[in-house]
Design an enzyme around this catalytic site. Sequence first.
Site, PDB file in Angstrom:
ATOM      1  N   HIS A 240       0.772  -1.242   0.000  1.00 57.73           N
ATOM      2  CA  HIS A 240       0.000   0.000   0.000  1.00 57.73           C
ATOM      3  C   HIS A 240       0.804   1.294   0.000  1.00 57.73           C
ATOM      4  O   HIS A 240       0.227   2.366  -0.083  1.00 57.73           O
ATOM      5  CB  HIS A 240      -0.969   0.005   1.188  1.00 57.73           C
ATOM      6  N   HIS A 241       2.129   1.221   0.120  1.00 59.20           N
ATOM      7  CA  HIS A 241       2.927   2.453   0.184  1.00 59.20           C
ATOM      8  C   HIS A 241       3.422   2.941  -1.176  1.00 59.20           C
ATOM      9  O   HIS A 241       3.806   4.109  -1.309  1.00 59.20           O
ATOM     10  CB  HIS A 241       4.148   2.259   1.089  1.00 59.20           C
ATOM     11  N   ALA A 242       3.459   2.064  -2.184  1.00 56.27           N
ATOM     12  CA  ALA A 242       4.045   2.433  -3.479  1.00 56.27           C
ATOM     13  C   ALA A 242       3.310   3.615  -4.096  1.00 56.27           C
ATOM     14  O   ALA A 242       2.083   3.677  -4.090  1.00 56.27           O
ATOM     15  CB  ALA A 242       4.030   1.238  -4.425  1.00 56.27           C
TER      16      ALA A 242
ATOM     17  N   ASP B  62      -0.823   5.142   2.867  1.00 56.47           N
ATOM     18  CA  ASP B  62      -0.649   6.445   2.217  1.00 56.47           C
ATOM     19  C   ASP B  62      -0.688   6.388   0.698  1.00 56.47           C
ATOM     20  O   ASP B  62      -1.229   7.282   0.047  1.00 56.47           O
ATOM     21  CB  ASP B  62       0.639   7.108   2.684  1.00 56.47           C
TER      22      ASP B  62
END
Length: 481
Positions: free
Chosen positions: A182-184, A223
């Site tokens: 989920h951060h990419a 994010d």
Amino acid sequence: MQNDTNKRVAYFYHPQIGRYHYGKEHPMKPKRIAMAHNLIVNYGLYRNLDVYMNRQASLKEMEKFHEPEYLQYLSQFTSVRSQIVNEYQHYNQQPNITHFTSHIYNEFDLLDYNIPHTHEPIETNNNYPQPNSFRVGDSTDNPSFPGLYDFCQLSAGGSIDAAHVLISQDAEIAINYSGGLHHAKKREASGFCYVNDIVIAILELLRVHQRVLYVDIDVHHGDGVEEAFLLTNRVMTCSFHQYGDDFFPGSGDIDSYGEGLGRYHALNIPLKIGMNDETFTEIFQKIITQVMDIYRPEAVVLQCGADSLCHDRLGGYNLSTKGHGACVEFMIKYSVPILVLGGGGYTIQNVARCWAYETGLCLNKKIDAPIPTSEIYYEYYAPDYKLHFPIKQNVENKNKKEELQRIVEKIYGYLKSIEPAPGISFHDLPQPFYPEINVEEEINPDQRYEQTLNQFEGSNYEEGNEILVDPSNGFSIHRRE
């Protein structure tokens, strides 16, 4: 809300996924996915699953979110396996060339009839931007390693196809534990994540569904997904995460709630260390109940990062597998299609325990038996060899009741400000399942291959836990019994 005990569950996995390696000292271990898979098999859960093999997402599919220049840079980090396959396929296309024989595939565990390889050559000019512009290899968080691009393709391919089985109504629940990264970001790596399979899968769901809810129970703020959909009301993101004291990634304050049409559609629930089962499930259920009642999504994506468990190497919560699983159990009671993904988790034996348990919950089964003695990773679960591990005692829960109530009230206020179940028109018609691949061309229809799960995995499983593999069904490995 309904509790359908006969929901069809699709499960995506690839036997190579656990072999990728970020580095000896790196906390991210893809091996945990293989460990979870082995538990799912040895507990017999696979018998009630439709099992599919992850394929590699195509460049075109990943470009729906990521910039081509960034993917081009990632593509140089391929494995020996990919190079062998590319050469093999190249020679197979040439007339009268037969010296690339099938034993090369066997040497590298490459069963061509089982693993349609979709790695595409990408036009390169060797004039790559500096690595630090993409944050790949510039820190210990996001190292470059052999097979990085292939790993990203398998992760994204599994999530895309999991979305497809939901769209085609071949399943009500679809699981891909190799997804959930989920951060990419659009053009950079972040927090051990390089390709955001979640965003790409949600984009697939949006081709059919007017509203998609993304729920994140990873200990870190989701994010990358929030940023991707910050300006739209067609996706609501809802992240429950540890916040404060410079905890990564530092975003996810409650006063960050979206912009433009997406105003109040990015819900952040910032929490403190010491979070326990009772407190976490209470705030989760209060907020999700209101979200489901007001936003009324047509599909849900649930990121099940297991770094929110007790004893995690990076997280500061005190959740048990049952407390974490209670969130999954609560979500699947709603009569909407749900995509269940992996995510973080850095004490790998507990990650495997958690995801195996939650697979059972998706099947309406609460497994509680000791770790099967036939489990090839059996010694990882010492000393008690139990599925459920004890949480820490005498840990202070820094989340005070009054503070949590203020968070709930603020989130309720945001939800009151949005248009209930917004009516949104869409014009992009859905494409067929596996749109980039013609399976019939990949497999000789006159030749039928079958193998047991032991042969497919190359692992030792409990006798009797064998699955017949029929690749003539495309990427389906097993249909539930």
